[in-house]
Enzyme design. Structure first.
Site, short mmCIF file in Angstrom:
data_model
loop_
_atom_site.label_atom_id
_atom_site.label_comp_id
_atom_site.label_asym_id
_atom_site.label_seq_id
_atom_site.Cartn_x
_atom_site.Cartn_y
_atom_site.Cartn_z
N ARG A 1 0.86 -1.19 0.00
CA ARG A 1 0.00 0.00 0.00
C ARG A 1 0.89 1.24 0.00
O ARG A 1 1.81 1.34 0.80
CB ARG A 1 -0.88 -0.02 1.25
CG ARG A 1 -1.94 1.04 1.28
CD ARG A 1 -2.68 1.06 2.62
NE ARG A 1 -2.11 2.06 3.50
CZ ARG A 1 -2.69 2.51 4.63
NH1 ARG A 1 -3.86 2.02 5.01
NH2 ARG A 1 -2.11 3.41 5.38
N TYR B 1 -3.07 12.11 7.30
CA TYR B 1 -3.42 10.86 7.96
C TYR B 1 -2.95 9.69 7.10
O TYR B 1 -3.10 9.70 5.89
CB TYR B 1 -4.94 10.76 8.18
CG TYR B 1 -5.31 9.51 8.94
CD1 TYR B 1 -5.06 9.42 10.30
CD2 TYR B 1 -5.88 8.41 8.30
CE1 TYR B 1 -5.36 8.27 11.01
CE2 TYR B 1 -6.19 7.26 9.00
CZ TYR B 1 -5.93 7.19 10.36
OH TYR B 1 -6.24 6.05 11.05
N ASP C 1 -5.08 3.81 0.09
CA ASP C 1 -6.18 4.04 1.02
C ASP C 1 -6.53 5.53 1.02
O ASP C 1 -5.69 6.37 1.35
CB ASP C 1 -5.75 3.59 2.43
CG ASP C 1 -6.90 3.49 3.42
OD1 ASP C 1 -7.99 4.04 3.13
OD2 ASP C 1 -6.70 2.88 4.49
N HIS D 1 -8.90 6.76 2.89
CA HIS D 1 -9.36 7.07 4.25
C HIS D 1 -10.63 7.93 4.25
O HIS D 1 -10.74 8.88 5.03
CB HIS D 1 -8.27 7.77 5.08
CG HIS D 1 -7.08 6.90 5.37
ND1 HIS D 1 -7.15 5.77 6.14
CD2 HIS D 1 -5.79 7.01 4.98
CE1 HIS D 1 -5.95 5.22 6.23
NE2 HIS D 1 -5.10 5.93 5.53
N GLU E 1 -9.04 2.07 -1.67
CA GLU E 1 -9.76 1.73 -0.43
C GLU E 1 -10.48 2.94 0.15
O GLU E 1 -9.95 4.05 0.13
CB GLU E 1 -8.73 1.20 0.56
CG GLU E 1 -9.22 0.97 1.96
CD GLU E 1 -8.11 0.47 2.88
OE1 GLU E 1 -7.10 -0.07 2.38
OE2 GLU E 1 -8.24 0.64 4.10
N GLU F 1 -13.65 -1.50 6.56
CA GLU F 1 -12.91 -1.70 7.82
C GLU F 1 -13.69 -1.18 9.03
O GLU F 1 -13.44 -1.62 10.13
CB GLU F 1 -11.51 -1.07 7.75
CG GLU F 1 -11.49 0.43 7.61
CD GLU F 1 -10.07 1.00 7.57
OE1 GLU F 1 -9.28 0.55 6.73
OE2 GLU F 1 -9.77 1.88 8.38
N ARG G 1 -13.77 -5.38 3.34
CA ARG G 1 -12.67 -5.30 4.32
C ARG G 1 -13.10 -5.49 5.78
O ARG G 1 -12.37 -5.16 6.70
CB ARG G 1 -11.98 -3.94 4.16
CG ARG G 1 -11.11 -3.93 2.95
CD ARG G 1 -10.29 -2.72 2.75
NE ARG G 1 -9.71 -2.12 3.92
CZ ARG G 1 -8.67 -2.57 4.61
NH1 ARG G 1 -8.06 -3.67 4.21
NH2 ARG G 1 -8.22 -1.91 5.66
N GLU H 1 -4.50 -7.38 5.03
CA GLU H 1 -3.62 -6.28 5.46
C GLU H 1 -2.74 -6.76 6.62
O GLU H 1 -3.21 -7.49 7.50
CB GLU H 1 -4.47 -5.09 5.93
CG GLU H 1 -3.64 -3.85 6.29
CD GLU H 1 -4.52 -2.66 6.71
OE1 GLU H 1 -5.71 -2.86 7.03
OE2 GLU H 1 -4.00 -1.54 6.72
N TRP I 1 -16.21 13.70 5.32
CA TRP I 1 -16.08 12.38 5.94
C TRP I 1 -16.97 12.24 7.16
O TRP I 1 -17.53 13.17 7.64
CB TRP I 1 -14.60 12.18 6.34
CG TRP I 1 -14.01 13.43 6.82
CD1 TRP I 1 -14.12 13.95 8.07
CD2 TRP I 1 -13.28 14.37 6.05
NE1 TRP I 1 -13.49 15.14 8.13
CE2 TRP I 1 -12.95 15.44 6.92
CE3 TRP I 1 -12.84 14.43 4.72
CZ2 TRP I 1 -12.21 16.54 6.50
CZ3 TRP I 1 -12.12 15.53 4.32
CH2 TRP I 1 -11.81 16.58 5.20
O1 EZ4 Z 1 -7.33 3.99 10.06
O2 EZ4 Z 1 -6.62 1.04 11.92
O3 EZ4 Z 1 -6.32 0.40 6.37
N1 EZ4 Z 1 -6.00 0.79 7.43
C1 EZ4 Z 1 -6.41 1.89 8.05
C2 EZ4 Z 1 -5.97 2.12 9.45
C3 EZ4 Z 1 -7.13 2.63 10.29
C4 EZ4 Z 1 -6.91 2.39 11.75
C5 EZ4 Z 1 -8.13 2.82 12.55
O4 EZ4 Z 1 -8.13 2.25 13.81
O5 EZ4 Z 1 -7.13 2.65 7.45
O6 EZ4 Z 1 -4.89 2.97 9.51
CO CO Z 2 -8.01 1.74 5.72
#
Ligand code: EZ4
Ligand code: CO
Length: 402
Positions: free
Chosen positions: A147, A159, A210, A212, A236, A262, A283, A339, A402
């Site tokens: 990733r 982030y 990702d 996020h 993702e 997730e 996920r 993952e 978000w």
């Molecule tokens: O933000 O596990 O794909 N992984 C992620 C992680 C999540 C954290 C949240 O608890 O997106 O970094």
């Molecule tokens: Co994620």
């Protein structure tokens, strides 16, 4: 056979973990992960005050019945706290059953469907160059899937991009830190990362990204389209999935494969995503989506619609979850990828486990049960420390997408 005790063990060997240990009158015990990042103590109370008293005296072998009893019996259904608590019980019961059978759990779940579990690692850097040199490290370690995350130029922090590398920990403060976010800068800079990565490393490895949950559906559609030449394994969490229909719009515009789930706690969070084939990878994890019992149902539904699994596996999922996930991954037909973020040495010592990494794959030994334990004495040396995930604001100070 009866459950005679349910113990909650909270420990912080680098980060917080909550573990449930269910002990039977025959001495056999099982453990389950109950960690919900940033809301750990809510799950501790849910289990200690409301679930464990209902379990005392019950037969630990009746896994499905206990699951239904906790899910339907509470009247209040679903939600991350409830489903994490149920998951912990479910994992512990499967651990007990597999120990009683003297088999690794994947044998009870139908046996191996594959030789090993392909995992992806996290290459992240503040600049494109730094991310590329992290990718090189992961390739050197034998990873088949990686990733890629990189800082957004002009933003102080992003982030998913951290200073610590192999043990990346996003819950970084006692109160949430605040990150600034610019969608425009992100959409402009990200395709360049993948262009450079493919030029440098070719197409032999799977690359993932990702988002996020930081985009709107039309922005995500544009990103997916602009990443098509680099053939990602998946994009993702392109958008939050509170509204599952959002994925229809993304799907109309791009063939970049989509992954989400997730933060889902139930099959109902992804029912439309799966049955309308709006995603390619689901996920959901064993710890946040009701345990092995419920995750198997999600996977079975997904199998009907060509959706494969890609379980969440960040550091806030303890080695107990990782072991449970690997037993699940080995035994289902529609596994995609797992993952895998490495835990610190301290965490690995608190949770001795039988899984190991080789050539891009994780595998389990034939140790009976989940293949993981907890060293309670060592765990007691690391008291709970409050830690929260950061929050994102747009440059005008608002919180919107978000
Ligand atoms: O933000 O596990 O794909 N992984 C992620 C992680 C999540 C954290 C949240 O608890 O997106 O970094
Ligand atoms: Co994620």
């Amino acid at each position: 056979m009866k459950i005679i005790e349910g113990k909650l063990i909270v420990t912080c060997p680098g980060r917080n973990f909550v573990t449930l240990k269910l002990i039977t009158d025959e001495g056999v015990y099982g453990i389950g992960d109950a960690t919900l990042n940033g809301r750990e103590k809510a799950v501790v109370s849910y289990l200690e005050d409301h679930v464990v008293p209902c379990l005392i005296g019950r037969d630990p072998q009746q896994i499905e019945d206990v699951w239904q009893y906790l899910y339907r019996g509470a009247y209040w259904r679903r939600g991350p706290v409830t489903m994490t608590a149920i998951a912990a019980v479910d994992m512990a019961l499967w651990d007990i059953k597999a120990k009683l059978a003297n088999m690794p759990l994947y044998q009870l779940l139908g046996g191996r469907c594959r030789d090993g579990v392909m995992v992806y690692g996290h290459a992240n850097g503040e600049t494109v160059e730094e991310t590329l040199s992290e990718v090189e490290k992961y390739i050197g370690l034998g990873y088949k899937a990686i990733r890629l995350q990189t800082g957004v130029p002009g933003m102080k922090s992003t982030y998913g991009v951290s200073k610590d590398k192999m043990y990346y920990e996003p819950a970084d403060n006692e109160l949430p830190t605040e990150n600034l976010w610019s969608t425009e800068k992100y959409l402009d800079s990200l395709p360049k990362l993948f262009e450079k990565a493919r030029t440098k490393f070719g197409f032999d490895h799977h690359f993932l990204h990702d988002v996020h949950h930081r985009l709107t559906p039309i922005e995500a559609a544009r990103l997916g389209k602009s990443l098509e030449p680099y053939r990602l394994f998946w994009m993702e969490d392109a958008v939050v999935a509170d509204n599952q229909e959002s994925f229809r719009l993304i799907r109309q515009h791009t063939v970049t494969p989509l992954a989400v789930g997730e933060i889902f706690s139930s099959i109902h969070d992804c029912r439309n995503l799966i049955t309308e084939q709006l995603i390619d990878y689901i996920r959901c994890t064993v710890v946040h989506a009701g345990g092995i019992t419920h995750l198997r149902k999600i996977a079975a539904l997904a199998d009907l619609y060509n959706v494969r699994t890609g379980c969440h596996g960040a550091t806030d999922l303890s080695p107990v979850s990782m072991a449970a996930a690997l037993n699940f991954d080995l035994s289902i037909p529609n596994f995609g990828v797992q993952e895998y973020m490495r835990h610190t040495k301290e965490t690995d010592e608190v949770f001795p486990h039988s899984y190991s990494f080789k050539n891009g794959y994780l595998n389990l030994s034939d140790r009976p049960g989940l293949g993981v334990d907890i060293d309670e004495k060592l765990a007691a040396k690391y008291p709970y420390k409050r830690a929260y995930l950061p929050v994102n604001r747009l440059e005008d100070g608002s919180m919107y997408n978000w």
